[in-house]
Design an enzyme around this catalytic site. Sequence first.
Site, PDB file in Angstrom:
ATOM      1  N   GLY A   6       0.755  -1.496  -0.105  1.00 18.22           N
ATOM      2  CA  GLY A   6       0.187  -0.152  -0.041  1.00 18.22           C
ATOM      3  C   GLY A   6       0.825   1.202   0.136  1.00 18.22           C
ATOM      4  O   GLY A   6       0.246   2.573   0.316  1.00 18.22           O
ATOM      5  N   SER A   7       1.945   1.049  -0.415  1.00 16.30           N
ATOM      6  CA  SER A   7       2.830   2.552  -0.353  1.00 16.30           C
ATOM      7  C   SER A   7       2.392   3.433  -1.626  1.00 16.30           C
ATOM      8  O   SER A   7       2.615   4.726  -1.248  1.00 16.30           O
ATOM      9  CB  SER A   7       4.358   1.947  -0.565  1.00 16.30           C
ATOM     10  OG  SER A   7       4.646   1.593  -1.908  1.00 16.30           O
ATOM     11  N   ASN A   8       1.845   2.932  -2.764  1.00 16.43           N
ATOM     12  CA  ASN A   8       1.178   3.959  -3.494  1.00 16.43           C
ATOM     13  C   ASN A   8       0.135   4.509  -3.238  1.00 16.43           C
ATOM     14  O   ASN A   8      -0.138   5.646  -3.136  1.00 16.43           O
ATOM     15  CB  ASN A   8       1.116   3.292  -4.777  1.00 16.43           C
ATOM     16  CG  ASN A   8       2.538   3.004  -5.722  1.00 16.43           C
ATOM     17  OD1 ASN A   8       2.819   4.270  -6.292  1.00 16.43           O
ATOM     18  ND2 ASN A   8       2.825   1.858  -5.656  1.00 16.43           N
ATOM     19  N   MET A  84      -3.492  -6.846  -7.464  1.00 18.10           N
ATOM     20  CA  MET A  84      -2.945  -7.947  -7.987  1.00 18.10           C
ATOM     21  C   MET A  84      -3.922  -8.843  -8.695  1.00 18.10           C
ATOM     22  O   MET A  84      -3.913 -10.331  -8.740  1.00 18.10           O
ATOM     23  CB  MET A  84      -1.949  -8.762  -6.997  1.00 18.10           C
ATOM     24  CG  MET A  84      -0.831  -7.917  -6.480  1.00 18.10           C
ATOM     25  SD  MET A  84       0.111  -6.855  -8.059  1.00 18.10           S
ATOM     26  CE  MET A  84       0.943  -8.245  -8.577  1.00 18.10           C
ATOM     27  N   ARG A  85      -5.055  -8.304  -9.199  1.00 18.50           N
ATOM     28  CA  ARG A  85      -6.217  -9.138  -9.951  1.00 18.50           C
ATOM     29  C   ARG A  85      -6.208  -8.548 -11.386  1.00 18.50           C
ATOM     30  O   ARG A  85      -6.314  -7.440 -11.415  1.00 18.50           O
ATOM     31  CB  ARG A  85      -7.415  -9.149  -8.956  1.00 18.50           C
ATOM     32  CG  ARG A  85      -7.340  -9.454  -7.708  1.00 18.50           C
ATOM     33  CD  ARG A  85      -7.188 -10.873  -7.387  1.00 18.50           C
ATOM     34  NE  ARG A  85      -7.833 -11.807  -7.914  1.00 18.50           N
ATOM     35  CZ  ARG A  85      -7.713 -13.160  -7.827  1.00 18.50           C
ATOM     36  NH1 ARG A  85      -6.582 -13.421  -7.442  1.00 18.50           N
ATOM     37  NH2 ARG A  85      -8.443 -14.026  -8.500  1.00 18.50           N
ATOM     38  N   ASN A 101      -3.942   2.475 -13.617  1.00 21.02           N
ATOM     39  CA  ASN A 101      -3.013   1.663 -12.835  1.00 21.02           C
ATOM     40  C   ASN A 101      -1.666   1.989 -13.006  1.00 21.02           C
ATOM     41  O   ASN A 101      -1.483   2.891 -13.692  1.00 21.02           O
ATOM     42  CB  ASN A 101      -3.330   0.294 -13.747  1.00 21.02           C
ATOM     43  CG  ASN A 101      -2.350  -0.937 -13.311  1.00 21.02           C
ATOM     44  OD1 ASN A 101      -2.406  -1.171 -12.094  1.00 21.02           O
ATOM     45  ND2 ASN A 101      -1.506  -1.545 -14.057  1.00 21.02           N
ATOM     46  N   HIS A 103       2.186   0.444 -13.023  1.00 19.93           N
ATOM     47  CA  HIS A 103       3.061  -0.638 -13.256  1.00 19.93           C
ATOM     48  C   HIS A 103       4.399  -0.527 -13.210  1.00 19.93           C
ATOM     49  O   HIS A 103       4.893   0.594 -13.962  1.00 19.93           O
ATOM     50  CB  HIS A 103       2.312  -0.906 -14.690  1.00 19.93           C
ATOM     51  CG  HIS A 103       3.231  -2.236 -15.302  1.00 19.93           C
ATOM     52  ND1 HIS A 103       2.648  -3.691 -14.799  1.00 19.93           N
ATOM     53  CD2 HIS A 103       4.341  -2.653 -16.232  1.00 19.93           C
ATOM     54  CE1 HIS A 103       3.597  -4.566 -15.410  1.00 19.93           C
ATOM     55  NE2 HIS A 103       4.659  -3.887 -16.138  1.00 19.93           N
ATOM     56  N   VAL A 138      -4.237  -6.475 -20.766  1.00 17.80           N
ATOM     57  CA  VAL A 138      -3.413  -6.228 -19.591  1.00 17.80           C
ATOM     58  C   VAL A 138      -2.376  -5.192 -19.688  1.00 17.80           C
ATOM     59  O   VAL A 138      -1.453  -5.505 -20.499  1.00 17.80           O
ATOM     60  CB  VAL A 138      -2.952  -7.469 -18.835  1.00 17.80           C
ATOM     61  CG1 VAL A 138      -2.154  -7.385 -17.531  1.00 17.80           C
ATOM     62  CG2 VAL A 138      -4.087  -8.153 -18.331  1.00 17.80           C
ATOM     63  N   ASP A 139      -2.177  -4.141 -19.009  1.00 17.20           N
ATOM     64  CA  ASP A 139      -0.946  -3.373 -19.036  1.00 17.20           C
ATOM     65  C   ASP A 139      -0.862  -2.642 -20.424  1.00 17.20           C
ATOM     66  O   ASP A 139       0.364  -2.271 -21.059  1.00 17.20           O
ATOM     67  CB  ASP A 139       0.247  -3.961 -18.531  1.00 17.20           C
ATOM     68  CG  ASP A 139       0.323  -4.541 -17.329  1.00 17.20           C
ATOM     69  OD1 ASP A 139      -0.399  -3.741 -16.303  1.00 17.20           O
ATOM     70  OD2 ASP A 139       0.859  -5.631 -16.922  1.00 17.20           O
TER      71      ASP A 139
END
Length: 187
Positions: A6-8, A84-85, A101, A103, A138-139
């Site tokens: 949870g640092s972000n 992470m889902r 998001n 990344h 994704v991404d």
Amino acid sequence: MASGSGSNFEALVQACRGGHLHAEVALLVVNNPGCGAQARAERLGVPWQLHDHRTQPSREQLDQALVKAFRGAAVDVVVMAGWMRVVTPTLIGAFAERLVNIHPSLLPSFRGLDAVGQALAAGVTLTGCTAHLVCEEVDAGRILVQAAVPVLSDDDHASLSARIQRQEHRILPLAVALTAQQLGEPG
Ligand code: GRF
């Protein structure tokens, strides 16, 4: 939305509270009970909810519950801050152009899991992080902000991750501000 340390998430809260991001973190959702992000929310006094994917029969049903939670909190922008889902069109469609998001690579390089390990294995001397809008691939959504980070010859996974994370904490609030600004623009 967070799954781990949870640092972000905390960087976003501190950016708001420090006046660098004109926003409020209205709600944290976590999928892992007792994760670091949950502890940070408790310490920071941010409302949080647990939506444990293990108790949901499908990805769609998890995302339906998330959409309901975000609508209940009247949020404008949703941030996957270490979620992470894989998310489904249920969530992506409900927050089109407002789902962000973060990344840990310079996309489009090193998509998917363990981008830091992928960068180390590839032997690149420059990597970084990307804040981008989320689409079904994704991404792969539209890039909002990137920061480049050098890979040093004596780096290991932990040292490179830490250097990248410092930049994530800087660019994620910028990406949220940009997203909010773009939402406010006509057409
Ligand atoms: C970040 O490095 C982010 O790029 C990745 O997951 C990590 C989350 O870290 N998606 P934290 O939970 O914000 O500390």
